[in-house]
Write an enzyme that holds these catalytic residues in place. Structure first.
Site, mmCIF file in Angstrom:
data_model
loop_
_atom_site.group_PDB
_atom_site.id
_atom_site.type_symbol
_atom_site.label_atom_id
_atom_site.label_comp_id
_atom_site.label_asym_id
_atom_site.label_seq_id
_atom_site.Cartn_x
_atom_site.Cartn_y
_atom_site.Cartn_z
ATOM 1 N N TYR A 1 19.148 57.437 -1.165
ATOM 2 C CA TYR A 1 18.121 58.414 -0.778
ATOM 3 C C TYR A 1 16.999 57.717 0.011
ATOM 4 C CZ TYR A 1 15.776 62.909 -0.840
ATOM 5 O OH TYR A 1 15.183 64.101 -0.458
ATOM 6 N N LYS B 1 9.633 62.298 0.635
ATOM 7 C CA LYS B 1 9.410 63.352 -0.368
ATOM 8 C C LYS B 1 8.220 63.012 -1.266
ATOM 9 C CE LYS B 1 12.800 66.351 0.512
ATOM 10 N NZ LYS B 1 12.501 67.617 1.225
ATOM 11 N N LEU C 1 24.707 71.424 3.783
ATOM 12 C CA LEU C 1 25.004 70.596 4.962
ATOM 13 C C LEU C 1 24.232 69.281 4.909
ATOM 14 C CD1 LEU C 1 26.672 70.878 7.557
ATOM 15 C CD2 LEU C 1 24.637 71.817 8.673
HETATM 16 C C1 IMJ Z 1 20.507 62.599 0.797
HETATM 17 C C2 IMJ Z 1 20.707 61.241 1.022
HETATM 18 C C3 IMJ Z 1 21.109 60.377 0.001
HETATM 19 C C4 IMJ Z 1 21.297 60.863 -1.259
HETATM 20 C C5 IMJ Z 1 21.108 62.219 -1.495
HETATM 21 C C6 IMJ Z 1 20.704 63.085 -0.461
HETATM 22 N N1 IMJ Z 1 21.218 62.964 -2.628
HETATM 23 C C7 IMJ Z 1 20.894 64.256 -2.375
HETATM 24 C C8 IMJ Z 1 20.586 64.385 -1.012
HETATM 25 C C9 IMJ Z 1 21.616 62.421 -3.923
HETATM 26 C C10 IMJ Z 1 20.880 65.360 -3.380
HETATM 27 C C11 IMJ Z 1 20.178 65.647 -0.268
HETATM 28 N N2 IMJ Z 1 18.701 65.734 -0.174
HETATM 29 C C12 IMJ Z 1 17.987 65.990 -1.399
HETATM 30 C C13 IMJ Z 1 17.985 65.608 1.005
HETATM 31 O O1 IMJ Z 1 16.780 65.670 0.969
HETATM 32 C C14 IMJ Z 1 18.664 65.358 2.294
HETATM 33 C C15 IMJ Z 1 17.973 65.084 3.431
HETATM 34 C C16 IMJ Z 1 18.578 64.670 4.681
HETATM 35 C C17 IMJ Z 1 19.933 64.695 4.929
HETATM 36 C C18 IMJ Z 1 20.425 64.260 6.166
HETATM 37 C C19 IMJ Z 1 21.895 64.200 6.473
HETATM 38 C C20 IMJ Z 1 22.198 64.174 7.951
HETATM 39 C C21 IMJ Z 1 21.193 63.423 8.771
HETATM 40 N N3 IMJ Z 1 19.903 63.337 8.357
HETATM 41 C C22 IMJ Z 1 19.485 63.804 7.127
HETATM 42 N N4 IMJ Z 1 18.175 63.793 6.861
HETATM 43 C C23 IMJ Z 1 17.723 64.217 5.669
HETATM 44 O O2 IMJ Z 1 21.534 62.947 9.862
#
Ligand code: IMJ
Length: 257
Positions: free
Chosen positions: A157, A164, A196
């Site tokens: 993350y 966040k 997504l």
């Molecule tokens: C995202 C990354 C790593 C671990 C993660 C996540 N876990 C969860 C998420 C465990 C639940 C999803 N999440 C909470 C997010 O806030 C995702 C944000 C995000 C995802 C992407 C994927 C594609 C990309 N950029 C991104 N930027 C933010 O190119």
């Protein structure tokens, strides 16, 4: 109906799996008048198609808006002022980090990547609030989505956890700024959800499976229950809640391991 005669703006619907789409469905079902935004024309077509499933779909306002482009945010709010007059609630369901910053070591984060992720995922909420506030003449509810990776280390993350954390601190400072105007500011924090933004993240499928086994409710979070929580937080039933980070994660956060 929880949101009768209320006007609600939602950023971040991309497809039928989006958390913002779960919120749009709950909020529409509770009687609100909706404005949804999209980023590119292609996404606009997808959103217009989805909206046909909503009750009163012909009254939903659909407007392009990139929160990092000031003129677009200004013209969105001019449209809302013309069409709705006032605003009662806003949901910000927007985040982005470069894929390379969601893998490996946080130590390897670049300056560019850091600034981009914090601009799109944290400062954009401040922008959205700044523009919504002048339309919230009867008080209001400002909402964003966050994730527990801001407080605890979750594999990969990384930079998003830092973004966040900034977003959650923004919720508290904004809540203190806007309380005197009866505007509440809160975040909803879902558990891992198959959207997504989560699929394709390394380790996500394994984490998803672990949650199914260990969560007190023995399942993952879905967009419908997050949507219902957003509807509640937007409503007058939540009138005493501000500055809060509300976990909607099937109980995962109470576990020690
Ligand atoms: C995202 C990354 C790593 C671990 C993660 C996540 N876990 C969860 C998420 C465990 C639940 C999803 N999440 C909470 C997010 O806030 C995702 C944000 C995000 C995802 C992407 C994927 C594609 C990309 N950029 C991104 N930027 C933010 O190119």
């Amino acid at each position: 109906m929880l949101l009768e005669n209320k006007n609600v703006l939602i950023y971040g619907v991309r497809n039928k799996r989006s958390l913002a789409w779960g919120a749009a469905q709950s909020v529409a079902r509770e009687g609100a008048r909706l404005c949804l935004t999209y980023l590119s024309e292609r996404e606009g077509d997808d959103v217009r198609k989805l909206v046909q499933e909503l009750p009163n779909s012909e009254s939903v306002l659909i407007v392009p808006c990139d929160l990092t482009v000031p003129e677009q945010v200004t013209s969105l709010h001019e449209r809302i002022k013309e069409e709705f007059g006032t605003l009662d609630a806003m949901l910000h369901a927007v985040a982005f980090a470069k894929k390379e910053d969601l893998d490996g070591h946080y130590l390897d984060t670049s300056r560019d990547g850091f600034l981009l992720a914090l601009e799109v995922s944290a400062f954009s909420f401040v922008t959205a609030c700044k523009h919504a506030v002048p339309l919230m003449t009867n008080g209001g509810s400002l909402l964003t989505l966050t994730y527990q990776g801001s407080q605890r280390v979750v594999p990969n993350y990384n930079l998003m956890g830092v973004a966040k954390a900034a977003l959650e601190a923004s919720v508290r400072y904004l809540a203190n700024d806007l309380g005197p105007q009866n505007i509440r500011v809160n975040a909803v924090s879902p558990g891992p959800t198959m959207t997504l933004s989560a699929r394709g993240i390394s380790g996500f499928v394994e984490l998803h499976k672990l949650v199914t086994e260990k969560a007190p409710l023995r399942r993952n979070t879905n967009i419908e229950e997050v949507g219902d929580t957003v509807a509640f937080m937007a409503s007058d039933y939540a009138r005493g809640i501000t500055g809060e980070i509300l976990l909607v994660d099937a109980g995962v956060h109470i576990l020690g391991s």
